[in-house]
Design a protein around this motif. Structure first.
Motif, mmCIF file in Angstrom:
data_model
loop_
_atom_site.group_PDB
_atom_site.id
_atom_site.type_symbol
_atom_site.label_atom_id
_atom_site.label_comp_id
_atom_site.label_asym_id
_atom_site.label_seq_id
_atom_site.Cartn_x
_atom_site.Cartn_y
_atom_site.Cartn_z
ATOM 1 N N ILE A 163 -53.578 78.865 -8.144
ATOM 2 C CA ILE A 163 -54.866 78.187 -7.954
ATOM 3 C C ILE A 163 -55.132 78.069 -6.458
ATOM 4 O O ILE A 163 -54.311 77.518 -5.725
ATOM 5 N N LYS A 164 -56.253 78.599 -6.014
ATOM 6 C CA LYS A 164 -56.652 78.464 -4.609
ATOM 7 C C LYS A 164 -57.874 77.564 -4.540
ATOM 8 O O LYS A 164 -58.867 77.805 -5.227
ATOM 9 N N VAL A 165 -57.783 76.546 -3.710
ATOM 10 C CA VAL A 165 -58.893 75.613 -3.542
ATOM 11 C C VAL A 165 -59.428 75.764 -2.116
ATOM 12 O O VAL A 165 -58.696 75.608 -1.138
ATOM 13 N N TYR A 166 -60.718 76.108 -2.030
ATOM 14 C CA TYR A 166 -61.380 76.284 -0.727
ATOM 15 C C TYR A 166 -62.196 75.021 -0.450
ATOM 16 O O TYR A 166 -63.221 74.783 -1.086
ATOM 17 N N THR A 167 -61.752 74.223 0.503
ATOM 18 C CA THR A 167 -62.475 73.003 0.852
ATOM 19 C C THR A 167 -63.602 73.352 1.836
ATOM 20 O O THR A 167 -63.398 74.132 2.773
ATOM 21 N N GLY A 168 -64.778 72.784 1.594
ATOM 22 C CA GLY A 168 -65.949 73.096 2.424
ATOM 23 C C GLY A 168 -65.751 72.731 3.881
ATOM 24 O O GLY A 168 -64.868 71.946 4.232
ATOM 25 N N ASP A 169 -66.578 73.312 4.741
ATOM 26 C CA ASP A 169 -66.407 73.069 6.183
ATOM 27 C C ASP A 169 -67.460 72.128 6.743
ATOM 28 O O ASP A 169 -67.587 71.970 7.945
ATOM 29 N N GLN A 170 -68.245 71.485 5.870
ATOM 30 C CA GLN A 170 -69.202 70.495 6.361
ATOM 31 C C GLN A 170 -68.494 69.161 6.599
ATOM 32 O O GLN A 170 -67.431 68.900 6.030
ATOM 33 N N ARG A 171 -69.087 68.326 7.384
ATOM 34 C CA ARG A 171 -68.485 67.027 7.669
ATOM 35 C C ARG A 171 -68.342 66.219 6.381
ATOM 36 O O ARG A 171 -69.262 66.145 5.576
ATOM 37 N N GLY A 172 -67.152 65.635 6.149
ATOM 38 C CA GLY A 172 -66.917 64.825 4.956
ATOM 39 C C GLY A 172 -66.519 65.634 3.735
ATOM 40 O O GLY A 172 -66.433 65.090 2.626
ATOM 41 N N SER A 173 -66.266 66.944 3.912
ATOM 42 C CA SER A 173 -65.934 67.773 2.750
ATOM 43 C C SER A 173 -64.532 67.501 2.215
ATOM 44 O O SER A 173 -64.263 67.696 1.036
ATOM 45 N N PRO B 64 -53.096 68.440 1.879
ATOM 46 C CA PRO B 64 -54.086 69.386 1.348
ATOM 47 C C PRO B 64 -55.506 68.835 1.378
ATOM 48 O O PRO B 64 -55.737 67.653 1.635
ATOM 49 N N PHE B 65 -56.460 69.721 1.115
ATOM 50 C CA PHE B 65 -57.880 69.392 0.963
ATOM 51 C C PHE B 65 -58.499 68.837 2.241
ATOM 52 O O PHE B 65 -59.304 67.912 2.217
ATOM 53 N N GLU B 66 -58.084 69.432 3.367
ATOM 54 C CA GLU B 66 -58.714 69.082 4.630
ATOM 55 C C GLU B 66 -59.909 70.016 4.854
ATOM 56 O O GLU B 66 -59.941 71.153 4.357
ATOM 57 N N ARG B 67 -60.865 69.541 5.643
ATOM 58 C CA ARG B 67 -62.110 70.272 5.883
ATOM 59 C C ARG B 67 -61.859 71.707 6.356
ATOM 60 O O ARG B 67 -61.094 71.951 7.287
ATOM 61 N N GLY B 68 -62.487 72.680 5.646
ATOM 62 C CA GLY B 68 -62.419 74.077 6.060
ATOM 63 C C GLY B 68 -61.112 74.779 5.748
ATOM 64 O O GLY B 68 -60.908 75.920 6.179
ATOM 65 N N LYS B 69 -60.205 74.174 4.996
ATOM 66 C CA LYS B 69 -58.892 74.767 4.728
ATOM 67 C C LYS B 69 -58.839 75.366 3.323
ATOM 68 O O LYS B 69 -59.644 75.037 2.450
ATOM 69 N N VAL B 70 -57.861 76.259 3.132
ATOM 70 C CA VAL B 70 -57.583 76.830 1.813
ATOM 71 C C VAL B 70 -56.173 76.406 1.403
ATOM 72 O O VAL B 70 -55.225 76.563 2.175
ATOM 73 N N ASP B 71 -56.045 75.860 0.217
ATOM 74 C CA ASP B 71 -54.744 75.422 -0.291
ATOM 75 C C ASP B 71 -54.406 76.187 -1.568
ATOM 76 O O ASP B 71 -55.266 76.371 -2.446
#
Length: 331
Positions: free
Chosen positions: A259-269, A300-307
């Protein structure tokens, strides 16, 4: 159309859909319903037809969606059933409510065997229902004489089987019978046996041993019957054998998913909450997986990161959907 909601603190009165239509589109109707706040966490819904008239139209139910307008918690379910199920029989369906991070109850089929002396000869004139009560609520009134299975008649004894589909009741404690008739008669009921269709035990035994004098078109007779005793059988051994068999078969039949989770790169994502996922296939659904051990990042799940996460579960067949969400903790 009527709905009854079951919560951890009790159940609601029947909620009628009549005159409560707020929005209507093609093949879709939305109702605003106000439930008592003291129901607690909802775990079951019964949905049925209020009218018992033979002229009642059939209603095909495809899909149900509920949303708490305050918390925005949402639950949806595909039903695909038609009410009434039979002209003289069951007019209800019931299903568990599945909320995120909370395991739902199962829908099971119960076998209720009625032992009597003369019900079968009177069944075309008699209306008889049973409401079964357990730790997880009740089944509501279910018709007993509309679809009889395994009918056996002897000289001084008879029995028949009724199948009741319901959300699992947990430990059963009583049955309430309601009996009415189109003509004066006397019904001699000996006992009732109740068990889950797919399990040999436990068998709940309700001793009745009573002859009911029913008068034509008079108020129905109500009889509450507590459990007399429970036949457990070698339940612990059966459970142990079943668990060992299940664990052995699953160990050699696990499927690994990446499972790859792409967290958005906007502020507060990003989020610090505990994230979970459930996988749904055409054969089964997975357990709830907590996505906490990222292969790339300690947090995990930091802005703009892939986990990336790896999970193993039973064979689900072809995946068709997922549920992903979090518990709202932290930022």
């Amino acid at each position: 159309l009527v709905m009854v909601f079951y919560g951890s603190n009790g159940k609601s009165n029947p909620v009628s859909m009549e005159n409560k239509v707020e929005h209507q589109a093609k093949n879709q109707i939305t109702h605003d319903i106000y439930l008592p706040s003291d129901l607690g966490m909802l775990y079951k819904v019964r949905l049925g037809l209020q009218s018992l008239e033979s002229s009642t139209s059939q209603l095909s139910l495809c899909h149900l969606k509920m949303q708490n307008t305050s918390t925005l918690d949402t639950f949806s379910l595909t039903i695909n059933k038609t009410l009434p199920l039979s002209l003289n029989g069951d007019r209800w369906v019931e299903f568990p409510v599945e909320w995120p991070l909370k395991e739902a109850l199962s829908v099971v089929t119960y076998h209720l065997t009625v032992f009597s002396r003369n019900i079968l000869s009177e069944r075309n004139l008699v209306h008889m229902t049973a409401c079964i009560y357990g730790a997880h609520g009740d089944t509501g009134d279910r018709s007993l004489l509309w679809s009889l299975q395994d009918v056996q008649q002897r000289e001084d004894n008879e029995s028949f089987l009724v199948m009741v589909e319901a959300v699992e009741l947990g430990e059963v404690d009583k049955v309430v019978l309601l009996i009415s008739s189109k003509t004066d008669c006397k019904l001699d009921i000996k006992k009732l046996h109740l068990k889950e269709a797919l399990k040999e035990y436990p068998i709940y035994v309700f001793e009745v041993n009573e002859a009911f004098s029913v008068e034509a078109n008079k108020r129905e007779i109500e009889k509450e019957i507590p459990v007399s005793f429970v036949i457990r059988g070698d339940k612990q051994k059966d459970d142990l054998d079943n668990n060992l068999h299940r664990e052995g078969s699953q160990a050699g039949n696990l499927t690994e998913y990446t499972i790859k989770v792409y967290t958005g790169d906007q502020r507060g994502s990003g989020t610090d909450a505990n994230v979970h996922i459930i996988l749904f296939g055409n054969e089964d659904k997975s357990e709830v997986f907590q996505l906490s051990q990222s292969l790339e990042h300690q947090d995990p799940f930091e802005r703009g990161k892939v986990d990336t996460f790896k999970v193993k579960t039973k064979n689900l067949g072809s995946l068709h959907s997922i549920e992903i969400g979090h518990d709202g903790k932290g930022f």
